[in-house]
Design a protein around this motif. Sequence first.
Motif, short mmCIF file in Angstrom:
data_model
loop_
_atom_site.label_atom_id
_atom_site.label_comp_id
_atom_site.label_asym_id
_atom_site.label_seq_id
_atom_site.Cartn_x
_atom_site.Cartn_y
_atom_site.Cartn_z
N TYR A 184 -16.10 -26.71 12.38
CA TYR A 184 -17.44 -26.71 11.81
C TYR A 184 -17.37 -27.05 10.33
O TYR A 184 -16.59 -26.45 9.59
CB TYR A 184 -18.08 -25.32 11.95
CG TYR A 184 -18.22 -24.84 13.37
CD1 TYR A 184 -19.37 -25.12 14.10
CD2 TYR A 184 -17.21 -24.09 13.97
CE1 TYR A 184 -19.51 -24.65 15.40
CE2 TYR A 184 -17.35 -23.63 15.26
CZ TYR A 184 -18.50 -23.92 15.98
OH TYR A 184 -18.64 -23.46 17.25
N ASN A 185 -18.21 -27.98 9.89
CA ASN A 185 -18.28 -28.34 8.47
C ASN A 185 -19.33 -27.48 7.78
O ASN A 185 -20.44 -27.30 8.29
CB ASN A 185 -18.66 -29.82 8.32
CG ASN A 185 -17.57 -30.72 8.85
OD1 ASN A 185 -16.41 -30.57 8.49
ND2 ASN A 185 -17.94 -31.64 9.72
N LEU A 186 -18.98 -26.96 6.61
CA LEU A 186 -19.89 -26.13 5.84
C LEU A 186 -21.09 -26.98 5.42
O LEU A 186 -20.93 -28.05 4.83
CB LEU A 186 -19.17 -25.57 4.61
CG LEU A 186 -19.97 -24.70 3.67
CD1 LEU A 186 -20.53 -23.47 4.40
CD2 LEU A 186 -19.12 -24.29 2.49
N GLN A 223 -20.34 -24.70 -2.48
CA GLN A 223 -18.88 -24.68 -2.38
C GLN A 223 -18.31 -26.06 -2.11
O GLN A 223 -17.14 -26.32 -2.40
CB GLN A 223 -18.43 -23.74 -1.24
CG GLN A 223 -18.84 -22.30 -1.42
CD GLN A 223 -20.19 -21.99 -0.79
OE1 GLN A 223 -21.09 -22.82 -0.75
NE2 GLN A 223 -20.35 -20.77 -0.30
N ASN A 224 -19.12 -26.94 -1.52
CA ASN A 224 -18.66 -28.31 -1.24
C ASN A 224 -18.60 -29.11 -2.53
O ASN A 224 -19.59 -29.22 -3.25
CB ASN A 224 -19.58 -29.01 -0.25
CG ASN A 224 -19.46 -28.47 1.16
OD1 ASN A 224 -18.40 -28.01 1.57
ND2 ASN A 224 -20.55 -28.51 1.91
N GLU A 225 -17.42 -29.64 -2.84
CA GLU A 225 -17.24 -30.47 -4.03
C GLU A 225 -17.87 -31.84 -3.78
O GLU A 225 -17.68 -32.43 -2.71
CB GLU A 225 -15.75 -30.66 -4.32
CG GLU A 225 -15.01 -29.40 -4.69
CD GLU A 225 -15.16 -29.04 -6.15
OE1 GLU A 225 -15.41 -29.93 -6.98
OE2 GLU A 225 -15.03 -27.84 -6.44
N SER A 226 -18.61 -32.34 -4.78
CA SER A 226 -19.16 -33.69 -4.63
C SER A 226 -18.01 -34.69 -4.58
O SER A 226 -16.95 -34.47 -5.18
CB SER A 226 -20.12 -34.02 -5.78
OG SER A 226 -19.43 -34.00 -7.00
N ASP A 284 -16.07 -28.61 3.05
CA ASP A 284 -15.22 -27.51 3.46
C ASP A 284 -15.50 -27.22 4.93
O ASP A 284 -16.56 -27.59 5.45
CB ASP A 284 -15.50 -26.27 2.61
CG ASP A 284 -15.11 -26.46 1.15
OD1 ASP A 284 -14.43 -27.45 0.83
OD2 ASP A 284 -15.49 -25.61 0.34
N TYR A 285 -14.58 -26.54 5.60
CA TYR A 285 -14.78 -26.33 7.04
C TYR A 285 -14.22 -24.99 7.51
O TYR A 285 -13.46 -24.33 6.82
CB TYR A 285 -14.18 -27.47 7.85
CG TYR A 285 -12.68 -27.61 7.72
CD1 TYR A 285 -11.81 -26.89 8.54
CD2 TYR A 285 -12.12 -28.48 6.79
CE1 TYR A 285 -10.44 -27.02 8.43
CE2 TYR A 285 -10.75 -28.62 6.67
CZ TYR A 285 -9.92 -27.88 7.49
OH TYR A 285 -8.56 -28.02 7.38
N ASP A 301 -10.64 -25.82 2.41
CA ASP A 301 -11.35 -25.88 1.13
C ASP A 301 -10.86 -27.09 0.35
O ASP A 301 -9.69 -27.16 -0.03
CB ASP A 301 -11.11 -24.59 0.34
CG ASP A 301 -11.81 -24.57 -1.00
OD1 ASP A 301 -12.86 -25.22 -1.14
OD2 ASP A 301 -11.29 -23.90 -1.92
N TYR A 302 -11.77 -28.05 0.12
CA TYR A 302 -11.46 -29.22 -0.70
C TYR A 302 -11.85 -28.91 -2.14
O TYR A 302 -12.97 -28.45 -2.39
CB TYR A 302 -12.21 -30.45 -0.21
CG TYR A 302 -11.76 -30.93 1.15
CD1 TYR A 302 -10.67 -31.77 1.28
CD2 TYR A 302 -12.43 -30.52 2.30
CE1 TYR A 302 -10.25 -32.21 2.51
CE2 TYR A 302 -12.01 -30.96 3.56
CZ TYR A 302 -10.92 -31.80 3.65
OH TYR A 302 -10.51 -32.23 4.87
#
Length: 137
Positions: free
Chosen positions: A37-39, A57-60, A65-66, A79-80
């Motif tokens: 699952y993708n955040l 939390q997702n970096e542009s 993140d998943y 976590d990217y």
Amino acid sequence: MKIKSILLGLLSISFFAVSCSNDDNEGETIVPLQGKYNLSKTGTIVNGQEVLVDAPQNESECSRDYLELKLSNVAVIGDYDGDNCALTETTGTYVRSHNDLTITIGNVSSVSDIMNLTNKELKIKDKTTGIITVYTR
């Protein structure tokens, strides 16, 4: 011979009727929980209404993140982060009990209520913080 065919037909119908009885699953979904699952969104409930925003939390410029829940009850959080979108994976375990999802990483466990689980979405609400997290497949 005709009587045997009729009896066989009635027997088949009775099995079908029994198997289609109104089974109560207590609101629990029957969609499999396992998957990646993708955040997507996070939020809370404000004045009785869900308020969700794109997950900060997702970096542009990076993949999202998943959360991956494997059949072996292993949970992997991806976590990217940073300019080069470095991936850090943290592994733990998960347990599902009805509509509760417990994820344990190291010595820290979080228990969430599964608000929605479909083939395309997993929405959970942390029972301690009340934070809602939406993941998409």
